[in-house]
Design a protein around this motif. Structure first.
Motif, mmCIF file in Angstrom:
data_model
loop_
_atom_site.group_PDB
_atom_site.id
_atom_site.type_symbol
_atom_site.label_atom_id
_atom_site.label_comp_id
_atom_site.label_asym_id
_atom_site.label_seq_id
_atom_site.Cartn_x
_atom_site.Cartn_y
_atom_site.Cartn_z
ATOM 1 N N ILE A 1 8.221 1.149 0.136
ATOM 2 C CA ILE A 1 8.987 0.308 -0.794
ATOM 3 C C ILE A 1 8.067 -0.668 -1.533
ATOM 4 O O ILE A 1 8.195 -0.871 -2.740
ATOM 5 N N LYS B 1 14.507 -8.975 12.520
ATOM 6 C CA LYS B 1 15.256 -9.044 11.265
ATOM 7 C C LYS B 1 16.343 -10.124 11.337
ATOM 8 O O LYS B 1 16.647 -10.771 10.332
ATOM 9 N N ARG C 1 -3.270 -3.830 4.568
ATOM 10 C CA ARG C 1 -4.559 -3.589 5.239
ATOM 11 C C ARG C 1 -5.342 -2.464 4.581
ATOM 12 O O ARG C 1 -6.562 -2.492 4.534
ATOM 13 N N ASN C 2 -4.648 -1.444 4.114
ATOM 14 C CA ASN C 2 -5.307 -0.219 3.650
ATOM 15 C C ASN C 2 -5.933 -0.421 2.261
ATOM 16 O O ASN C 2 -5.289 -0.238 1.233
ATOM 17 N N THR D 1 15.822 4.404 3.109
ATOM 18 C CA THR D 1 14.951 4.718 1.976
ATOM 19 C C THR D 1 13.814 5.629 2.448
ATOM 20 O O THR D 1 13.260 5.414 3.524
ATOM 21 N N SER E 1 0.804 -1.236 0.000
ATOM 22 C CA SER E 1 0.000 0.000 0.000
ATOM 23 C C SER E 1 0.828 1.273 0.000
ATOM 24 O O SER E 1 0.321 2.349 -0.341
ATOM 25 N N ASP F 1 -4.624 -8.635 7.211
ATOM 26 C CA ASP F 1 -3.930 -8.111 8.391
ATOM 27 C C ASP F 1 -2.924 -9.153 8.887
ATOM 28 O O ASP F 1 -3.301 -10.168 9.463
ATOM 29 N N LEU F 2 -1.666 -8.900 8.647
ATOM 30 C CA LEU F 2 -0.611 -9.873 8.994
ATOM 31 C C LEU F 2 -0.422 -10.008 10.502
ATOM 32 O O LEU F 2 0.231 -10.937 10.964
ATOM 33 N N SER G 1 6.429 -4.676 7.280
ATOM 34 C CA SER G 1 7.071 -4.721 8.604
ATOM 35 C C SER G 1 6.526 -3.619 9.481
ATOM 36 O O SER G 1 5.983 -2.628 8.998
ATOM 37 N N TYR H 1 12.416 -4.923 16.569
ATOM 38 C CA TYR H 1 12.629 -4.786 15.119
ATOM 39 C C TYR H 1 13.945 -5.464 14.720
ATOM 40 O O TYR H 1 13.983 -6.277 13.787
ATOM 41 N N THR I 1 10.682 6.681 3.278
ATOM 42 C CA THR I 1 9.325 6.149 3.498
ATOM 43 C C THR I 1 8.836 6.618 4.869
ATOM 44 O O THR I 1 9.591 7.219 5.644
ATOM 45 N N ASN J 1 7.740 -8.024 2.384
ATOM 46 C CA ASN J 1 8.250 -6.663 2.583
ATOM 47 C C ASN J 1 7.592 -5.940 3.752
ATOM 48 O O ASN J 1 8.195 -5.045 4.346
#
Ligand code: NDP
Length: 245
Positions: free
Chosen positions: A24, A170, A44-45, A200, A21, A70-71, A101, A166, A202, A99
């Motif tokens: 990246i 990873k 989700r969006n 990046t 959504s 929804d993960l 997260s 986080y 975002t 991707n």
């Protein structure tokens, strides 16, 4: 510009992108579609996904599929339903870009909230496992080669203070990638690698570095060529690698 006789690098491929959504993931939806792929967009969006869908159709690019998912909360059954939908619609899956997260808190571990810890682990690790495991049989139906790309971070390779769940998520992503890659090596048409996109521009980057001038950071579009390469036949044979941009 390609002429009508040249084959696009992702021609005929079906690729699922999580976190489609924005950020990246969104840039990869456009990049992959422009490279010829039919993209299954998961996030989700729904409004954002609808907007991307209509824009791709207006640009006469391959029509994408929207999966509102929804993960964090989806039960295992929802993953089986997703697998069945892809099977019925396409009978194959050639690419899986994991991707999506959640950044979570930037705070010492001694202060880290348990609920946030679990949210980060659910989205960044558990859903990555569930998608890779559940969709693997559909990927093995790919008539060519198939590519799973998990998304890591510099703190997933060398951690730093205050990066909490986080960073740990990873590291877990790298472990998942290595385990799966070795299991599939020489026995499957599916390869598995991880990529660290690096800083990046975002929403997640702005949340992690609120004082940074966004203009000093590369854009998601700058990553597209590398991700297309990793989803295309050109990168066949690359397996089990922790890659950087
Ligand atoms: P963003 O925060 O911009 O986007 C995150 C995406 O994940 C959104 O599309 C969001 O969609 C989706 N998402 C979040 N939670 C859920 C959920 N519960 N269910 C489904 N989808 C969800 O992140 P970036 O684009 O910056 O990051 C992409 C990847 O790159 C991440 O794995 C990140 O860790 C990694 N990375 C990014 C860096 C950077 O500088 N940006 C640096 C290093 C790594 P929605 O809200 O619609 O559900």
């Amino acid at each position: 510009m390609t002429d009508s006789h040249s084959v696009l690098p992702l021609d005929q491929r079906v690729i699922l992108v999580t976190g489609a959504s924005k950020g990246i993931g969104r840039a990869m939806v456009y990049g992959f579609a422009e490279a010829g792929a039919t993209v299954i967009m998961l996030a989700r969006n729904e409004e954002a996904l609808n907007h991307i869908h209509d824009d791709l159709v207006a640009k006469k690019l391959p029509q994408p599929v929207i999966v509102q998912f929804d993960l964090e909360h989806a039960p295992e059954e929802a993953y089986f339903q997703l697998r069945d939908m892809i099977n019925e619609e396409f009978g194959r899956l050639d690419g899986l870009l994991l991707n999506a997260s959640l950044l979570g808190q930037r705070t010492p571990l001694s202060n880290y909230n348990w609920q946030t810890w679990n949210r980060v682990m659910n989205i960044n690790v558990n859903s990555t496992f569930l998608l890779a495991r559940t969709l693997l049989p559909v990927m093995e139906q790919s008539p060519a080669d198939a590519s799973i790309l998990m998304t890591s971070s510099s703190v997933g390779r060398k951690s730093k203070a205050y990066w909490g769940a986080y960073a740990v998520s990873k590291f877990a992503t790298e472990g998942l990638m290595q385990t799966m890659a070795e299991e599939l090596e020489n026995t499957s048409n599916v390869r598995v690698n991880s990529i660290n996109p690096g800083g990046t521009r975002t929403d997640m980057r702005a949340e992690a570095y609120p004082a940074e001038d966004p203009a000093t950071v590369k854009s998601p579009e700058d990553l597209v060529a590398r991700y297309i390469y990793l989803m295309s036949a050109e990168s066949k044979g690359i397996n089990g690698q922790a890659l950087d941009i």
